[in-house]
Design a protein around this motif. Structure first.
Motif, mmCIF file in Angstrom:
data_model
loop_
_atom_site.group_PDB
_atom_site.id
_atom_site.type_symbol
_atom_site.label_atom_id
_atom_site.label_comp_id
_atom_site.label_asym_id
_atom_site.label_seq_id
_atom_site.Cartn_x
_atom_site.Cartn_y
_atom_site.Cartn_z
ATOM 1 N N HIS A 176 0.841 -1.197 0.000
ATOM 2 C CA HIS A 176 0.000 0.000 0.000
ATOM 3 C C HIS A 176 0.880 1.252 0.000
ATOM 4 C CE1 HIS A 176 -2.692 3.137 1.630
ATOM 5 N NE2 HIS A 176 -3.630 2.453 1.001
ATOM 6 N N ASN A 215 -5.387 -2.214 9.806
ATOM 7 C CA ASN A 215 -6.226 -1.139 9.288
ATOM 8 C C ASN A 215 -5.909 -0.852 7.817
ATOM 9 O OD1 ASN A 215 -7.597 -0.743 11.698
ATOM 10 N ND2 ASN A 215 -6.106 0.747 12.469
ATOM 11 N N THR A 216 -4.628 -0.929 7.469
ATOM 12 C CA THR A 216 -4.228 -0.739 6.074
ATOM 13 C C THR A 216 -4.858 -1.820 5.202
ATOM 14 O OG1 THR A 216 -2.103 0.245 6.702
ATOM 15 C CG2 THR A 216 -2.273 -0.641 4.476
ATOM 16 N N ASN A 219 -8.673 -1.295 4.843
ATOM 17 C CA ASN A 219 -8.967 -0.180 3.940
ATOM 18 C C ASN A 219 -8.773 -0.591 2.485
ATOM 19 O OD1 ASN A 219 -9.621 1.576 6.012
ATOM 20 N ND2 ASN A 219 -7.535 2.377 6.207
ATOM 21 N N ARG A 222 -11.699 -2.907 1.475
ATOM 22 C CA ARG A 222 -12.944 -2.155 1.262
ATOM 23 C C ARG A 222 -12.902 -1.386 -0.054
ATOM 24 N NH1 ARG A 222 -12.179 -0.837 7.038
ATOM 25 N NH2 ARG A 222 -13.566 -2.184 8.237
ATOM 26 N N LYS A 223 -11.729 -0.822 -0.359
ATOM 27 C CA LYS A 223 -11.569 -0.091 -1.616
ATOM 28 C C LYS A 223 -11.746 -1.020 -2.809
ATOM 29 C CE LYS A 223 -8.463 3.042 -4.075
ATOM 30 N NZ LYS A 223 -7.145 3.751 -4.050
#
Length: 231
Positions: A176, A215-216, A219, A222-223
């Protein structure tokens, strides 16, 4: 046939099977090859400009690392990742990592502390070079040293049982944008706390490090789901 994979570029010091493996792994990490997708050896070989042999070898290695699942009489598929999978693995890993860092702060030897510092330098070099493959190796070494320094064989064994899942999530998280540099700073703080023999701070920082990685991952998932819904 729609071409999604880039033909491999020969590297003088890497075997072809390793180049193919890294290319397929990267395609899984960045979502080019999606969870649940069937991996057809002939199609992949044509797209990458190689024979089926290195593709077959790469798929076997990807299975060992948890990126691919083999379904009897059906073939190889990209292993799926659910939000529940992520939450479960990171919940366990956060607890183990915190415990390992706290124990290491109490029990680490000067030689191991030196190895941890050297590993940190490798992480920094890989981050500066933006070399994901090298970074994964350096990051794995960093955490392995930490586990060994805990002097708890049961902890090391449990982590080993989770290695495949941890490795895939590690690769996805560190790919990421920006996560490499944040992780590097988190590593530095953990090493400082351990070198100062600050057990509580080492535990806290290690847990936060894993929670930030989680959390990364969430995210990113979800993206990907949102983009899939739009498509």
């Amino acid at each position: 046939m729609e071409r999604r994979l880039i033909p491999v570029k020969l590297d003088s010091y890497k075997p072809l099977r390793e180049i193919v493996f890294e290319s397929l792994r990267e395609a899984i990490i960045n979502g080019t090859l999606k969870p649940g997708e069937r991996l057809m050896e002939i199609q992949l070989a044509e797209e990458m400009g190689v024979s089926r042999t290195p593709v077959r070898e790469a798929i076997r290695k990807l299975e060992l690392e948890g990126f691919v699942v083999m379904v009897p009489r059906k073939g190889a598929y990209v292993a799926g990742i659910s939000l529940k999978d992520i939450a479960d693995v990171f919940e366990v890993r956060a607890a183990l990592e915190s415990l390992a860092a706290g124990l290491a702060a109490e029990r680490i030897t000067e030689e191991e502390l030196e190895a941890l510092e050297r590993s940190l330098v490798k992480v920094a070099e890989s981050t500066e070079a933006d070399d994901l493959t090298s970074l994964i190796s350096a990051d794995t070494d960093f955490h392995d040293i930490l586990y060994r320094a805990s002097r708890n064989e049961r902890l090391v064994q449990i982590v080993s049982n989770l290695r495949e899942q941890i490795q895939r999530f590690r690769m996805t998280s560190l790919s990421h944008p920006g996560r490499m540099r944040v992780a590097l700073e988190e590593h530095r703080k953990i090493v400082e706390a351990i070198s100062e023999r600050n057990v509580e701070l080492a535990q806290q920082l290690a847990r936060e490090h894993i929670e930030n990685a989680e959390n990364t991952m969430l995210n990113m998932m979800r993206k990907m789901e949102e983009e899939g819904a739009k498509g």
